[in-house]
Design a protein around this motif. Structure first.
Motif, PDB file in Angstrom:
ATOM      1  N   UNK A   1      -4.890 -66.579 -45.329  1.00 43.67           N
ATOM      2  CA  UNK A   1      -4.501 -65.220 -44.975  1.00 43.67           C
ATOM      3  C   UNK A   1      -5.418 -64.202 -45.637  1.00 43.67           C
ATOM      4  N   UNK A   2      -5.350 -62.975 -45.182  1.00 43.52           N
ATOM      5  CA  UNK A   2      -6.105 -61.876 -45.779  1.00 43.52           C
ATOM      6  C   UNK A   2      -5.227 -61.163 -46.800  1.00 43.52           C
ATOM      7  N   UNK A   3      -5.823 -60.696 -47.877  1.00 44.09           N
ATOM      8  CA  UNK A   3      -5.092 -59.933 -48.885  1.00 44.09           C
ATOM      9  C   UNK A   3      -5.360 -58.453 -48.647  1.00 44.09           C
ATOM     10  N   UNK A   4      -4.284 -57.733 -48.351  1.00 36.30           N
ATOM     11  CA  UNK A   4      -4.394 -56.294 -48.079  1.00 36.30           C
ATOM     12  C   UNK A   4      -3.356 -55.540 -48.891  1.00 36.30           C
ATOM     13  N   UNK A   5      -3.691 -54.313 -49.221  1.00 37.45           N
ATOM     14  CA  UNK A   5      -2.777 -53.473 -49.984  1.00 37.45           C
ATOM     15  C   UNK A   5      -1.834 -52.725 -49.036  1.00 37.45           C
ATOM     16  N   UNK A   6      -0.586 -52.647 -49.440  1.00 34.92           N
ATOM     17  CA  UNK A   6       0.391 -51.838 -48.724  1.00 34.92           C
ATOM     18  C   UNK A   6       0.974 -50.825 -49.693  1.00 34.92           C
ATOM     19  N   UNK A   7       1.411 -49.710 -49.141  1.00 33.16           N
ATOM     20  CA  UNK A   7       2.024 -48.628 -49.912  1.00 33.16           C
ATOM     21  C   UNK A   7       3.406 -48.387 -49.320  1.00 33.16           C
ATOM     22  N   UNK A   8       4.415 -48.378 -50.187  1.00 29.94           N
ATOM     23  CA  UNK A   8       5.788 -48.315 -49.692  1.00 29.94           C
ATOM     24  C   UNK A   8       6.683 -47.568 -50.652  1.00 29.94           C
ATOM     25  N   UNK A   9       7.876 -47.246 -50.168  1.00 33.29           N
ATOM     26  CA  UNK A   9       8.920 -46.619 -50.973  1.00 33.29           C
ATOM     27  C   UNK A   9      10.233 -47.327 -50.696  1.00 33.29           C
ATOM     28  N   UNK A  10      11.044 -47.474 -51.728  1.00 29.10           N
ATOM     29  CA  UNK A  10      12.354 -48.095 -51.600  1.00 29.10           C
ATOM     30  C   UNK A  10      13.428 -47.013 -51.450  1.00 29.10           C
TER      31      UNK A  10
ATOM     32  N   UNK B   1       0.826 -43.615 -42.917  1.00 30.29           N
ATOM     33  CA  UNK B   1       1.829 -43.439 -41.872  1.00 30.29           C
ATOM     34  C   UNK B   1       2.653 -42.182 -42.129  1.00 30.29           C
ATOM     35  N   UNK B   2       2.610 -41.705 -43.371  1.00 29.52           N
ATOM     36  CA  UNK B   2       3.236 -40.442 -43.776  1.00 29.52           C
ATOM     37  C   UNK B   2       2.215 -39.696 -44.620  1.00 29.52           C
ATOM     38  N   UNK B   3       2.297 -38.389 -44.620  1.00 29.28           N
ATOM     39  CA  UNK B   3       1.367 -37.592 -45.406  1.00 29.28           C
ATOM     40  C   UNK B   3       1.543 -37.873 -46.902  1.00 29.28           C
TER      41      UNK B   3
ATOM     42  N   UNK C   1      13.435 -50.383 -47.676  1.00 29.95           N
ATOM     43  CA  UNK C   1      12.677 -49.146 -47.699  1.00 29.95           C
ATOM     44  C   UNK C   1      11.726 -49.036 -46.529  1.00 29.95           C
ATOM     45  N   UNK C   2      10.607 -48.355 -46.765  1.00 30.88           N
ATOM     46  CA  UNK C   2       9.700 -48.108 -45.652  1.00 30.88           C
ATOM     47  C   UNK C   2       8.243 -48.203 -46.074  1.00 30.88           C
ATOM     48  N   UNK C   3       7.441 -48.643 -45.140  1.00 31.11           N
ATOM     49  CA  UNK C   3       5.996 -48.706 -45.296  1.00 31.11           C
ATOM     50  C   UNK C   3       5.452 -47.307 -45.057  1.00 31.11           C
ATOM     51  N   UNK C   4       4.655 -46.786 -46.002  1.00 29.98           N
ATOM     52  CA  UNK C   4       4.091 -45.442 -45.828  1.00 29.98           C
ATOM     53  C   UNK C   4       2.574 -45.474 -45.664  1.00 29.98           C
ATOM     54  N   UNK C   5       1.946 -46.628 -45.910  1.00 33.66           N
ATOM     55  CA  UNK C   5       0.507 -46.741 -45.722  1.00 33.66           C
ATOM     56  C   UNK C   5       0.024 -48.154 -45.962  1.00 33.66           C
TER      57      UNK C   5
ATOM     58  N   UNK D   1       5.399 -37.745 -54.334  1.00 33.49           N
ATOM     59  CA  UNK D   1       4.998 -37.729 -55.744  1.00 33.49           C
ATOM     60  C   UNK D   1       4.341 -39.041 -56.122  1.00 33.49           C
ATOM     61  N   UNK D   2       4.863 -40.139 -55.598  1.00 31.62           N
ATOM     62  CA  UNK D   2       4.291 -41.455 -55.870  1.00 31.62           C
ATOM     63  C   UNK D   2       4.565 -42.386 -54.702  1.00 31.62           C
ATOM     64  N   UNK D   3       3.785 -43.456 -54.653  1.00 35.04           N
ATOM     65  CA  UNK D   3       4.055 -44.583 -53.754  1.00 35.04           C
ATOM     66  C   UNK D   3       3.940 -45.848 -54.587  1.00 35.04           C
ATOM     67  N   UNK D   4       4.627 -46.871 -54.156  1.00 33.58           N
ATOM     68  CA  UNK D   4       4.474 -48.189 -54.760  1.00 33.58           C
ATOM     69  C   UNK D   4       3.331 -48.873 -54.038  1.00 33.58           C
TER      70      UNK D   4
END
Length: 128
Positions: A68-77, A19-21, A48-52, A26-29
Motif C-alpha cells: 500500500x501507499x503511505x499518505x497523510x490524512x488530516x481529521x477532527x474527532x 476539504x475544509x478551509x 469524526x471527519x476527514x478535513x484534508x 485552530x488545529x487538525x490531527x
C-alpha cells in the motif's frame, strides 16, 4: 503509527488537498494511513471527519510489506475544539494536533500557540 511524524516519513508528497478551509480551524490531527492509491480522497474509517489529505508523486513506491501507499490524512474527532469550543480541548490539544496553516507537502505541521492553547490564547493578554 506515532503521532510525532518526521519529514522523512513524508517522501513523495506533492500536494495537500483541503476539504475544509484550514483558516477556520485552530488545529487538525494528522496521521499516516496506508491506502491503495497515490491520489484522490482516501477512504476514511475513523469517528469524526476527514478535513484534508496529501497526494503523492506518480513515481511514489508502495510499501514493500503491505503493498500500500503511505499518505497523510488530516481529521477532527467529534469532541475536538471546532465542534466543542468549551469541551476537553478548549485549552490544549491532542498530541497529534498541529496548526493546519503550517502544513505543506513533505513537511510535518507545527504546533503553535493557536493550535496548542486555543482561543483562550487569542483572548488572554501575553504573560497572564
Amino acid at each position: 503509527m506515532s503521532s510525532m511524524l518526521q519529514d522523512s516519513q513524508l517522501t513523495g508528497e506533492v500536494e495537500v488537498v483541503w476539504l475544509e478551509s484550514p483558516e477556520n480551524l485552530d488545529y487538525v490531527r494528522q496521521a499516516l494511513d496506508k491506502v491503495n492509491s497515490r491520489r484522490g480522497k482516501p477512504r476514511y474509517d475513523r469517528d469524526g471527519r476527514l478535513v484534508g489529505y496529501t497526494n503523492l508523486a506518480p513515481d511514489s513506491e508502495r510499501d514493500p510489506d503491505s503493498g500500500l501507499f503511505t499518505r497523510r490524512t488530516f481529521f477532527l474527532l467529534p469532541h475536538d475544539r471546532d465542534s466543542e469550543p468549551t469541551g476537553d480541548y478548549e485549552v490544549g490539544a491532542p498530541g497529534e494536533a498541529v496548526d493546519p496553516r503550517t502544513i505543506k507537502a513533505g513537511k510535518v505541521g507545527a504546533k503553535t500557540p493557536r493550535s496548542q492553547r486555543g482561543r483562550a490564547a487569542d483572548v488572554a493578554p501575553a504573560g497572564s
